[in-house]
Design a protein around this motif. Structure first.
Motif, mmCIF file in Angstrom:
data_model
loop_
_atom_site.group_PDB
_atom_site.id
_atom_site.type_symbol
_atom_site.label_atom_id
_atom_site.label_comp_id
_atom_site.label_asym_id
_atom_site.label_seq_id
_atom_site.Cartn_x
_atom_site.Cartn_y
_atom_site.Cartn_z
ATOM 1 N N SER A 94 -36.369 39.916 4.835
ATOM 2 C CA SER A 94 -35.929 38.582 4.738
ATOM 3 C C SER A 94 -37.112 37.708 4.917
ATOM 4 O O SER A 94 -36.719 36.524 5.072
ATOM 5 C CB SER A 94 -34.646 38.442 5.480
ATOM 6 O OG SER A 94 -33.542 39.209 5.323
ATOM 7 N N HIS A 96 -38.919 36.077 3.168
ATOM 8 C CA HIS A 96 -38.988 35.033 2.248
ATOM 9 C C HIS A 96 -38.266 33.651 2.525
ATOM 10 O O HIS A 96 -38.347 32.812 2.154
ATOM 11 C CB HIS A 96 -38.420 35.568 0.489
ATOM 12 C CG HIS A 96 -36.996 35.786 0.756
ATOM 13 N ND1 HIS A 96 -36.381 36.945 1.270
ATOM 14 C CD2 HIS A 96 -35.847 35.136 0.555
ATOM 15 C CE1 HIS A 96 -35.032 36.870 1.267
ATOM 16 N NE2 HIS A 96 -34.726 35.787 0.774
ATOM 17 N N MET A 97 -37.580 33.956 3.594
ATOM 18 C CA MET A 97 -36.917 32.930 4.387
ATOM 19 C C MET A 97 -37.730 32.247 5.290
ATOM 20 O O MET A 97 -37.315 31.191 5.738
ATOM 21 C CB MET A 97 -35.433 33.330 4.944
ATOM 22 C CG MET A 97 -34.386 33.941 4.016
ATOM 23 S SD MET A 97 -32.979 34.316 4.852
ATOM 24 C CE MET A 97 -31.968 35.239 3.588
ATOM 25 N N GLY A 98 -38.752 32.798 5.786
ATOM 26 C CA GLY A 98 -39.561 32.159 6.641
ATOM 27 C C GLY A 98 -39.715 33.211 8.013
ATOM 28 O O GLY A 98 -39.626 34.483 7.738
ATOM 29 N N LYS A 193 -33.801 24.366 -7.438
ATOM 30 C CA LYS A 193 -34.136 23.988 -6.359
ATOM 31 C C LYS A 193 -33.835 22.598 -5.959
ATOM 32 O O LYS A 193 -33.845 22.144 -4.842
ATOM 33 C CB LYS A 193 -35.906 24.314 -6.627
ATOM 34 C CG LYS A 193 -36.534 23.810 -5.378
ATOM 35 C CD LYS A 193 -37.938 23.972 -5.544
ATOM 36 C CE LYS A 193 -39.084 23.524 -4.343
ATOM 37 N NZ LYS A 193 -40.211 23.538 -4.606
ATOM 38 N N TYR A 227 -33.210 30.729 -5.331
ATOM 39 C CA TYR A 227 -33.657 30.029 -4.120
ATOM 40 C C TYR A 227 -32.595 30.196 -3.143
ATOM 41 O O TYR A 227 -31.562 29.813 -3.268
ATOM 42 C CB TYR A 227 -33.975 28.509 -4.376
ATOM 43 C CG TYR A 227 -35.138 28.285 -5.151
ATOM 44 C CD1 TYR A 227 -36.554 28.159 -4.800
ATOM 45 C CD2 TYR A 227 -34.880 28.059 -6.600
ATOM 46 C CE1 TYR A 227 -37.494 27.846 -5.792
ATOM 47 C CE2 TYR A 227 -35.816 27.891 -7.484
ATOM 48 C CZ TYR A 227 -36.938 27.899 -6.939
ATOM 49 O OH TYR A 227 -38.302 27.289 -7.928
ATOM 50 N N SER A 228 -33.084 30.760 -1.932
ATOM 51 C CA SER A 228 -32.226 30.751 -0.701
ATOM 52 C C SER A 228 -32.397 29.269 -0.349
ATOM 53 O O SER A 228 -33.316 28.888 -0.151
ATOM 54 C CB SER A 228 -32.868 31.989 0.308
ATOM 55 O OG SER A 228 -32.069 31.752 1.394
ATOM 56 N N THR A 231 -35.020 28.870 2.540
ATOM 57 C CA THR A 231 -36.542 28.808 2.312
ATOM 58 C C THR A 231 -36.898 27.436 1.974
ATOM 59 O O THR A 231 -37.800 26.852 2.082
ATOM 60 C CB THR A 231 -36.621 29.581 0.826
ATOM 61 O OG1 THR A 231 -35.996 29.064 -0.328
ATOM 62 C CG2 THR A 231 -36.532 30.970 0.931
ATOM 63 N N ASN A 261 -30.940 31.237 10.428
ATOM 64 C CA ASN A 261 -32.234 30.243 10.340
ATOM 65 C C ASN A 261 -32.248 28.907 10.731
ATOM 66 O O ASN A 261 -31.430 28.214 10.470
ATOM 67 C CB ASN A 261 -32.109 30.158 8.540
ATOM 68 C CG ASN A 261 -32.421 31.529 7.924
ATOM 69 O OD1 ASN A 261 -33.678 31.883 7.758
ATOM 70 N ND2 ASN A 261 -31.267 32.195 7.386
#
Length: 415
Positions: A94, A96-98, A193, A227-228, A231, A261
């Motif tokens: 995961s 890609h979420m940071g 987005k 796009y999550s 993110t 998150n």
């Protein structure tokens, strides 16, 4: 000694929790399921199980990973949040979420439990969370807990984007979170987005965390990017609910997760409750947890790309065959495994609702779908797009025939 009072009859009543924990899809399935036409082969397009028809099998790596794990598993309980090795595998998957660590992961028995953990960590009885309409049956996990679901609308004329004004208007002093779902069930919607940034802006303005149901993450048609919410959010905390169920085509495995998150340590106090809530259950399957690092790291991207292309092809079959059928208005799917077909009920004067439309279609043509009443948004039928393409073609032909039989153009008749 005084005689004890005798209870003359049994009077055991259901609890409020059990009475309010209603799954509308299951209720419809059990109480109003049509019988079908015995002269026609049944075509079932209801269950959101991508494995049901056999044309979307899981990757062989998954079965091998679980088989190998079973040989080495001691079948013992693990930590209630999940084993650290498995949680780290989810964190690595995961990124890609940071910056995500194992401490940000809660493993759950299915994504339904992930959603429940998120809701019950944020809201108390008599408080509310905002829920999209139409949507999957989040109310099952909300109302049973004494929490209120307040529904905001999605707009079918804008490819099922959120009606932002309606969303803002539904927020009050007792609102504790906003639930979002993209890619979405039942709409097949995927938020852009810019639209996600607009939603995050409302959440930030009202100091509300977001519960983002992303069980269909990356499950989009080839031309659409996923796009999550995590993110794109810089200040709003996001609880992402996802897992193996849909993207990996393994709904029976029952291993999914919540990804915390946090932004600015706003969930510091909430985190303390996650372990308590997760500990109410007997932990996710230990063998699948052993297999999780291999599954998440070794299933190739080509597997996902192929599945996305197949769903896109099936969506095109349905859309192209129904877009010109009088009385219907299909809305092209962008992701997940669903498409909603709008019904212009005013053109079918002998049919009073999409529920009745569904029942009569099944009884006459043996095409079984779900009406959008079960998603709290009447006027549509939901098609599941994981059936074989020939079955979808046949279903569209039978639906067209049904519409031809019952369609009446009142405008034309009055001229």
């Amino acid at each position: 000694m005084a005689a004890s009072k005798i209870i003359k009859k049994w009077n055991i009543l259901p609890t409020e929790f059990s009475k309010n924990s209603i799954n509308p899809l299951r209720l419809l399935w059990e109480t109003q399921q049509p019988k079908g036409n015995p002269k026609l082969k049944e075509i079932h397009l209801q269950p959101g199980d991508p494995t049901l028809y056999g044309n979307f099998p899981p990757h062989p790596i998954i079965a091998k990973a679980i088989s190998d794990a079973a040989l080495n598993d001691k079948f013992s309980y693990v930590e209630c949040l999940g084993s650290r090795i498995a949680r780290q595998a989810v964190a690595d998957y995961s990124q890609h979420m940071g910056k995500i660590t194992a401490d940000d992961i809660i493993l759950t028995t299915g994504c339904s439990m992930a959603v429940e953990v998120a809701i019950r960590s944020l809201a108390n009885p008599d408080e509310n969370v905002l829920v999209p309409r139409p949507s999957w049956n989040y109310s099952t996990w909300i109302h049973g807990s004494g929490i209120l679901a307040k529904y905001y609308n999605l707009n079918p004329e804008k490819e099922w984007e959120i009606d932002l004004e309606d969303l803002q208007n539904k927020i009050d002093k007792k609102t504790k979170a906003i639930i979002v779902n993209s890619p979405g069930n039942p709409c097949g919607n995927v938020f852009s987005k810019n639209h996600i940034l607009d939603i995050i802006e409302i959440a930030e303005k009202n100091c509300l965390p977001i519960i983002s149901d992303e069980i269909y993450e990356f499950f989009t048609i080839p031309s659409v990017k996923f796009y999550s919410f995590a993110t794109l959010s810089k200040t709003v905390p996001v609880l992402v609910c996802s897992g193996l169920t849909k993207r990996f085509l393994t709904p029976g495995i029952r291993l999914d997760w919540v990804i915390v998150n946090d932004r600015g340590d706003k969930l510091k106090e909430i985190r303390k409750g996650f372990q308590n809530i997760a500990g109410r259950n007997f932990y996710p399957n230990s063998t699948v947890q052993h297999a999780l690092p291999k599954i998440l790291s070794e299933v190739p991207q080509s597997f996902f790309d192929k599945n996305n292309q197949m769903i896109h092809n099936n969506a095109k079959i349905v859309y192209d065959r129904l877009k010109n059928v009088p009385g219907l208005n299909p809305i092209m799917s962008k992701g997940a495994i669903y498409m909603l077909i709008g019904i212009k009920l005013e053109k079918f004067p002998n049919i009073n609702s999409s529920l009745e439309f569904m029942q009569r279609l099944a009884n006459e043509q043996s095409v079984f779908t779900f009406p959008s009443e079960v998603f709290n948004f009447p006027g549509f039928l939901r098609f599941v797009l994981t059936s074989h393409d020939e079955a979808l073609v046949e279903a569209c032909e039978r639906l067209s025939k049904f519409c031809e039989k019952y369609y009446k153009d009142k405008t034309y008749e009055t001229l």
